[in-house]
Design an enzyme around this catalytic site. Structure first.
Site, mmCIF file in Angstrom:
data_model
loop_
_atom_site.group_PDB
_atom_site.id
_atom_site.type_symbol
_atom_site.label_atom_id
_atom_site.label_comp_id
_atom_site.label_asym_id
_atom_site.label_seq_id
_atom_site.Cartn_x
_atom_site.Cartn_y
_atom_site.Cartn_z
ATOM 1 N N ASP A 89 0.861 -1.183 0.000
ATOM 2 C CA ASP A 89 0.000 0.000 0.000
ATOM 3 C C ASP A 89 0.899 1.235 0.000
ATOM 4 O O ASP A 89 1.852 1.306 0.780
ATOM 5 C CB ASP A 89 -0.892 -0.019 1.237
ATOM 6 C CG ASP A 89 -2.018 1.002 1.187
ATOM 7 O OD1 ASP A 89 -1.747 2.190 0.903
ATOM 8 O OD2 ASP A 89 -3.165 0.614 1.443
ATOM 9 N N ILE A 90 0.612 2.203 -0.866
ATOM 10 C CA ILE A 90 1.454 3.410 -0.933
ATOM 11 C C ILE A 90 1.093 4.439 0.141
ATOM 12 O O ILE A 90 1.785 5.435 0.297
ATOM 13 C CB ILE A 90 1.434 4.065 -2.333
ATOM 14 C CG1 ILE A 90 0.041 4.532 -2.715
ATOM 15 C CG2 ILE A 90 2.026 3.114 -3.371
ATOM 16 C CD1 ILE A 90 0.004 5.418 -3.948
ATOM 17 N N ASN A 119 -13.287 -2.765 2.888
ATOM 18 C CA ASN A 119 -14.264 -1.687 2.967
ATOM 19 C C ASN A 119 -15.184 -1.788 1.759
ATOM 20 O O ASN A 119 -14.708 -1.894 0.633
ATOM 21 C CB ASN A 119 -13.560 -0.319 2.946
ATOM 22 C CG ASN A 119 -12.509 -0.196 4.037
ATOM 23 O OD1 ASN A 119 -12.693 -0.665 5.138
ATOM 24 N ND2 ASN A 119 -11.398 0.424 3.703
ATOM 25 N N GLN A 163 -14.398 2.888 1.313
ATOM 26 C CA GLN A 163 -13.829 2.343 0.079
ATOM 27 C C GLN A 163 -13.504 3.507 -0.840
ATOM 28 O O GLN A 163 -14.353 4.358 -1.110
ATOM 29 C CB GLN A 163 -14.808 1.383 -0.613
ATOM 30 C CG GLN A 163 -14.200 0.712 -1.834
ATOM 31 C CD GLN A 163 -15.144 -0.297 -2.496
ATOM 32 O OE1 GLN A 163 -16.300 -0.424 -2.128
ATOM 33 N NE2 GLN A 163 -14.616 -1.001 -3.483
ATOM 34 N N HIS A 175 -10.754 -5.335 -2.697
ATOM 35 C CA HIS A 175 -9.410 -5.513 -2.165
ATOM 36 C C HIS A 175 -9.445 -5.775 -0.667
ATOM 37 O O HIS A 175 -10.371 -5.375 0.028
ATOM 38 C CB HIS A 175 -8.488 -4.336 -2.494
ATOM 39 C CG HIS A 175 -8.968 -2.999 -2.029
ATOM 40 N ND1 HIS A 175 -10.019 -2.320 -2.609
ATOM 41 C CD2 HIS A 175 -8.513 -2.197 -1.048
ATOM 42 C CE1 HIS A 175 -10.192 -1.152 -2.012
ATOM 43 N NE2 HIS A 175 -9.299 -1.066 -1.041
ATOM 44 N N HIS A 182 -7.105 -5.357 2.697
ATOM 45 C CA HIS A 182 -5.922 -4.781 3.335
ATOM 46 C C HIS A 182 -5.362 -5.797 4.317
ATOM 47 O O HIS A 182 -6.112 -6.399 5.092
ATOM 48 C CB HIS A 182 -6.282 -3.511 4.116
ATOM 49 C CG HIS A 182 -6.699 -2.366 3.267
ATOM 50 N ND1 HIS A 182 -5.808 -1.416 2.827
ATOM 51 C CD2 HIS A 182 -7.905 -2.020 2.778
ATOM 52 C CE1 HIS A 182 -6.464 -0.521 2.111
ATOM 53 N NE2 HIS A 182 -7.734 -0.870 2.057
#
Length: 136
Positions: free
Chosen positions: A29-30, A85, A92, A98, A100
């Protein structure tokens, strides 16, 4: 289709790949919540938990478990949150399903993430009534 995660899976947008198999792609994750926070996506696009095919959901769950073990073994995570989410009101922001994988650490210098709510006992009658409405 204009989907950031589809573009990442296709290699059109750079990512730090951690794992890939036939159905899933895991990448860092960025905007990490903690050290080692990564994301697992199905390669096939689906908007959210309500649209994802059962076999893709199972594959994402399996990869999520593998990544939870990996952050525990490699980074020494003391715990792991798996978070999905669904919808804007549930935070979201990318509308491609996706998961996490968020490593958690006892050391607060590595982990400042806090619960978004303070758990407290609810009204028992209301809980039972809602449970009855949801029962299948």
């Amino acid at each position: 289709m204009d989907c950031l995660f589809c573009a990442i899976v296709a290699g059109d947008v750079p990512s730090t790949r951690v794992y890939e198999d036939e159905r899933t792609y895991a990448f860092m994750d960025i905007s990490p919540a903690t050290e080692g926070h990564l994301i697992v996506v199905p390669k096939r696009h689906s908007r959210d938990i309500l649209e994802i095919a059962e076999e893709d959901l199972a594959a994402v769950a399996a990869t999520g478990k593998r990544m939870a073990q990996r952050v525990t073994d490699v980074l020494g995570a003391d715990g792991v949150n798996l978070l999905n989410n669904r919808g804007e009101h549930a935070w979201q922001t990318v509308f491609h399903f996706h998961l996490h994988v968020i490593p958690r650490y006892a050391d607060t210098s590595r982990d400042t993430m806090q619960l978004p709510w303070i758990p407290a006992p609810g009204d028992g009658d209301a809980i039972r009534a809602t449970g009855a409405r949801l029962a299948v």
